[in-house]
Design a protein around this motif. Structure first.
Motif, PDB file in Angstrom:
ATOM      1  N   GLU A 247      38.191  -4.964  50.757  1.00 51.27           N
ATOM      2  CA  GLU A 247      39.463  -4.375  50.361  1.00 51.27           C
ATOM      3  C   GLU A 247      39.690  -4.584  48.870  1.00 51.27           C
ATOM      4  O   GLU A 247      39.260  -5.591  48.308  1.00 51.27           O
ATOM      5  CB  GLU A 247      40.624  -4.980  51.143  1.00 51.27           C
ATOM      6  CG  GLU A 247      40.592  -4.693  52.634  1.00 51.27           C
ATOM      7  CD  GLU A 247      41.748  -5.327  53.379  1.00 51.27           C
ATOM      8  OE1 GLU A 247      42.068  -4.865  54.482  1.00 51.27           O
ATOM      9  OE2 GLU A 247      42.321  -6.310  52.853  1.00 51.27           O
TER      10      GLU A 247
ATOM     11  N   ASN B 196      56.243  10.076  46.115  1.00 50.37           N
ATOM     12  CA  ASN B 196      55.025   9.828  46.882  1.00 50.37           C
ATOM     13  C   ASN B 196      53.905   9.462  45.910  1.00 50.37           C
ATOM     14  O   ASN B 196      53.391  10.308  45.190  1.00 50.37           O
ATOM     15  CB  ASN B 196      54.649  11.078  47.689  1.00 50.37           C
ATOM     16  CG  ASN B 196      53.404  10.861  48.528  1.00 50.37           C
ATOM     17  OD1 ASN B 196      53.147   9.753  48.993  1.00 50.37           O
ATOM     18  ND2 ASN B 196      52.623  11.908  48.714  1.00 50.37           N
TER      19      ASN B 196
ATOM     20  N   GLU C 212      50.175   8.344  44.783  1.00 47.84           N
ATOM     21  CA  GLU C 212      48.832   8.660  45.262  1.00 47.84           C
ATOM     22  C   GLU C 212      47.778   7.983  44.386  1.00 47.84           C
ATOM     23  O   GLU C 212      48.051   7.584  43.251  1.00 47.84           O
ATOM     24  CB  GLU C 212      48.612  10.184  45.240  1.00 47.84           C
ATOM     25  CG  GLU C 212      49.626  10.966  46.069  1.00 47.84           C
ATOM     26  CD  GLU C 212      49.493  12.469  45.869  1.00 47.84           C
ATOM     27  OE1 GLU C 212      48.763  12.869  44.926  1.00 47.84           O
ATOM     28  OE2 GLU C 212      50.099  13.232  46.637  1.00 47.84           O
TER      29      GLU C 212
ATOM     30  N   GLU D  85      39.952   4.015  53.657  1.00 48.06           N
ATOM     31  CA  GLU D  85      41.375   4.135  53.953  1.00 48.06           C
ATOM     32  C   GLU D  85      42.176   3.694  52.737  1.00 48.06           C
ATOM     33  O   GLU D  85      41.863   2.676  52.119  1.00 48.06           O
ATOM     34  CB  GLU D  85      41.758   3.270  55.152  1.00 48.06           C
ATOM     35  CG  GLU D  85      41.068   3.685  56.455  1.00 48.06           C
ATOM     36  CD  GLU D  85      41.460   2.782  57.597  1.00 48.06           C
ATOM     37  OE1 GLU D  85      42.196   1.790  57.350  1.00 48.06           O
ATOM     38  OE2 GLU D  85      41.038   3.043  58.739  1.00 48.06           O
TER      39      GLU D  85
ATOM     40  N   ASP E 222      46.092   2.893  51.709  1.00 43.32           N
ATOM     41  CA  ASP E 222      47.446   2.665  52.203  1.00 43.32           C
ATOM     42  C   ASP E 222      48.286   1.999  51.112  1.00 43.32           C
ATOM     43  O   ASP E 222      47.747   1.436  50.149  1.00 43.32           O
ATOM     44  CB  ASP E 222      47.437   1.762  53.445  1.00 43.32           C
ATOM     45  CG  ASP E 222      46.662   2.394  54.594  1.00 43.32           C
ATOM     46  OD1 ASP E 222      46.950   3.547  54.926  1.00 43.32           O
ATOM     47  OD2 ASP E 222      45.764   1.716  55.143  1.00 43.32           O
ATOM     48  N   ASP E 223      49.607   2.073  51.290  1.00 45.81           N
ATOM     49  CA  ASP E 223      50.487   1.322  50.404  1.00 45.81           C
ATOM     50  C   ASP E 223      50.244  -0.172  50.603  1.00 45.81           C
ATOM     51  O   ASP E 223      49.958  -0.621  51.723  1.00 45.81           O
ATOM     52  CB  ASP E 223      51.950   1.641  50.703  1.00 45.81           C
ATOM     53  CG  ASP E 223      52.293   3.094  50.425  1.00 45.81           C
ATOM     54  OD1 ASP E 223      51.529   3.750  49.697  1.00 45.81           O
ATOM     55  OD2 ASP E 223      53.337   3.558  50.938  1.00 45.81           O
TER      56      ASP E 223
ATOM     57  N   ASP F  55      52.468  -2.454  50.578  1.00 50.61           N
ATOM     58  CA  ASP F  55      53.510  -2.717  51.572  1.00 50.61           C
ATOM     59  C   ASP F  55      54.620  -1.695  51.344  1.00 50.61           C
ATOM     60  O   ASP F  55      54.560  -0.881  50.420  1.00 50.61           O
ATOM     61  CB  ASP F  55      54.040  -4.161  51.498  1.00 50.61           C
ATOM     62  CG  ASP F  55      54.537  -4.538  50.112  1.00 50.61           C
ATOM     63  OD1 ASP F  55      55.432  -3.829  49.597  1.00 50.61           O
ATOM     64  OD2 ASP F  55      54.051  -5.527  49.539  1.00 50.61           O
ATOM     65  N   GLU F  56      55.639  -1.739  52.174  1.00 55.40           N
ATOM     66  CA  GLU F  56      56.686  -0.722  52.096  1.00 55.40           C
ATOM     67  C   GLU F  56      57.525  -0.817  50.830  1.00 55.40           C
ATOM     68  O   GLU F  56      58.194   0.149  50.445  1.00 55.40           O
ATOM     69  CB  GLU F  56      57.602  -0.843  53.317  1.00 55.40           C
ATOM     70  CG  GLU F  56      58.317  -2.179  53.439  1.00 55.40           C
ATOM     71  CD  GLU F  56      59.181  -2.261  54.674  1.00 55.40           C
ATOM     72  OE1 GLU F  56      59.931  -3.247  54.798  1.00 55.40           O
ATOM     73  OE2 GLU F  56      59.107  -1.346  55.508  1.00 55.40           O
TER      74      GLU F  56
ATOM     75  N   PRO G 110      54.920   0.915  47.017  1.00 53.11           N
ATOM     76  CA  PRO G 110      54.025   2.055  47.263  1.00 53.11           C
ATOM     77  C   PRO G 110      53.212   2.447  46.036  1.00 53.11           C
ATOM     78  O   PRO G 110      52.241   3.189  46.153  1.00 53.11           O
ATOM     79  CB  PRO G 110      54.996   3.176  47.653  1.00 53.11           C
ATOM     80  CG  PRO G 110      56.280   2.819  46.974  1.00 53.11           C
ATOM     81  CD  PRO G 110      56.344   1.315  47.017  1.00 53.11           C
TER      82      PRO G 110
ATOM     83  N   LYS H 111      48.195   0.502  45.721  1.00 50.68           N
ATOM     84  CA  LYS H 111      47.465   0.945  46.896  1.00 50.68           C
ATOM     85  C   LYS H 111      46.413  -0.092  47.305  1.00 50.68           C
ATOM     86  O   LYS H 111      45.844  -0.784  46.461  1.00 50.68           O
ATOM     87  CB  LYS H 111      46.770   2.283  46.625  1.00 50.68           C
ATOM     88  CG  LYS H 111      47.721   3.413  46.246  1.00 50.68           C
ATOM     89  CD  LYS H 111      48.684   3.732  47.364  1.00 50.68           C
ATOM     90  CE  LYS H 111      49.629   4.857  46.998  1.00 50.68           C
ATOM     91  NZ  LYS H 111      50.589   5.174  48.084  1.00 50.68           N
ATOM     92  N   LYS H 112      46.182  -0.162  48.605  1.00 48.26           N
ATOM     93  CA  LYS H 112      45.119  -1.013  49.145  1.00 48.26           C
ATOM     94  C   LYS H 112      44.029  -0.107  49.708  1.00 48.26           C
ATOM     95  O   LYS H 112      44.249   0.630  50.656  1.00 48.26           O
ATOM     96  CB  LYS H 112      45.665  -1.935  50.233  1.00 48.26           C
ATOM     97  CG  LYS H 112      44.611  -2.851  50.842  1.00 48.26           C
ATOM     98  CD  LYS H 112      45.252  -3.924  51.712  1.00 48.26           C
ATOM     99  CE  LYS H 112      45.948  -3.333  52.901  1.00 48.26           C
ATOM    100  NZ  LYS H 112      46.495  -4.368  53.801  1.00 48.26           N
TER     101      LYS H 112
ATOM    102  N   ARG I  58      40.401   0.327  51.530  1.00 48.22           N
ATOM    103  CA  ARG I  58      39.681  -0.452  52.537  1.00 48.22           C
ATOM    104  C   ARG I  58      38.463   0.328  53.032  1.00 48.22           C
ATOM    105  O   ARG I  58      38.546   1.523  53.271  1.00 48.22           O
ATOM    106  CB  ARG I  58      40.617  -0.756  53.707  1.00 48.22           C
ATOM    107  CG  ARG I  58      40.046  -1.599  54.832  1.00 48.22           C
ATOM    108  CD  ARG I  58      41.144  -1.871  55.851  1.00 48.22           C
ATOM    109  NE  ARG I  58      40.741  -2.788  56.886  1.00 48.22           N
ATOM    110  CZ  ARG I  58      40.228  -2.421  58.063  1.00 48.22           C
ATOM    111  NH1 ARG I  58      40.086  -1.131  58.317  1.00 48.22           N
ATOM    112  NH2 ARG I  58      39.880  -3.318  58.958  1.00 48.22           N
TER     113      ARG I  58
END
Length: 234
Positions: free
Chosen positions: A50, A161, A163, A209, A211-212, A214-215, A218, A221-222, A224
């Protein structure tokens, strides 16, 4: 008599050769079976890696709605609101190329079966979007734009959002690290099972993958990736 002796010697030599050949063949077959058996002993492991990366693109969407009994007046309201929002975005530092929007969606509420409680006949919804890499400007504007628009009688909701588009640049290094972690897992298995790791038999790269983190963050990004590797055991 002499002829019988020679025949007997020949039979002994021939028999000894057959026995020796059978013995050699047996030893060869045993070795072959052991070798093939060793190739049946494998271990399958997964290597996870990760990495945290900052987002490099963001889409800022500003949504608002308007309503009126006059379709003409409603269109004028939308045009005026669009001008106010676009002007505010330009003042914040965004360019025309970064600002995108289309015609507002307008519906006639009298087309509905439920019209008894309708105050305004026409309703409209509009979205103005900003596609940009100016992360700092978006982060700053996101916290203030709804309140600033409310002062101009525009009720809006803003969403960003974030990215990440740089995956191809970090893919090779991440795959290498996931394979390294898979090898470490295989070595640990071999250590605990009293065996040794041989050559790699098969390997498959899993999906990446994103993902954020955490919430609440954002904009980070993480990334993986999991690689699945099968090794021979010795």
């Amino acid at each position: 008599m002499e002829e019988n002796k020679n025949l007997f010697k020949k039979n002994i030599v021939l028999g000894s050769a057959i026995v020796l050949a059978a013995l050699v063949l047996g030893i060869f077959m045993v070795c072959t079976i052991k070798t093939l058996k060793s190739y049946d002993d494998t271990v399958t492991v997964r290597g996870l890696y990760e990495k945290e990366v900052p987002a490099d693109r963001v889409v800022l969407r500003i949504n608002y709605s308007a309503q009126n009994n006059s379709l003409i007046d409603l269109r004028h309201t939308i045009e005026d609101n669009d001008k106010v929002i676009i002007s505010m975005l330009k003042e914040a530092g965004f360019t025309d190329d970064e600002i995108k929007y289309t015609s507002a969606r307008i519906n006639d509420r009298f087309d509905s079966y439920y019209t008894s409680n309708i105050t305004y006949r026409y309703g409209a919804s509009q979205t103005i979007s900003v596609f940009t890499a100016k992360m700092d400007l978006v982060s700053k504007l996101q916290n203030t734009i709804d309140a600033d628009l409310l002062k101009k009688d525009i009720v809006s909701s803003t969403y960003a959002n974030f990215e990440y588009h740089g995956l191809n640049e970090i893919k090779p290094a991440m795959i290498a690290e996931s394979l390294k972690n898979a090898r470490s897992a295989a070595d640990e298995f071999a250590k605990n099972s009293g065996s040794e790791i041989g050559k790699m038999r098969t390997a498959s790269q899993g999906y990446f993958e994103i993902d954020d983190l955490d919430e609440n963050t954002p904009q980070i990004k993480k990334v993986r990736v999991v690689s699945t590797v099968e090794y021979y055991l010795k």
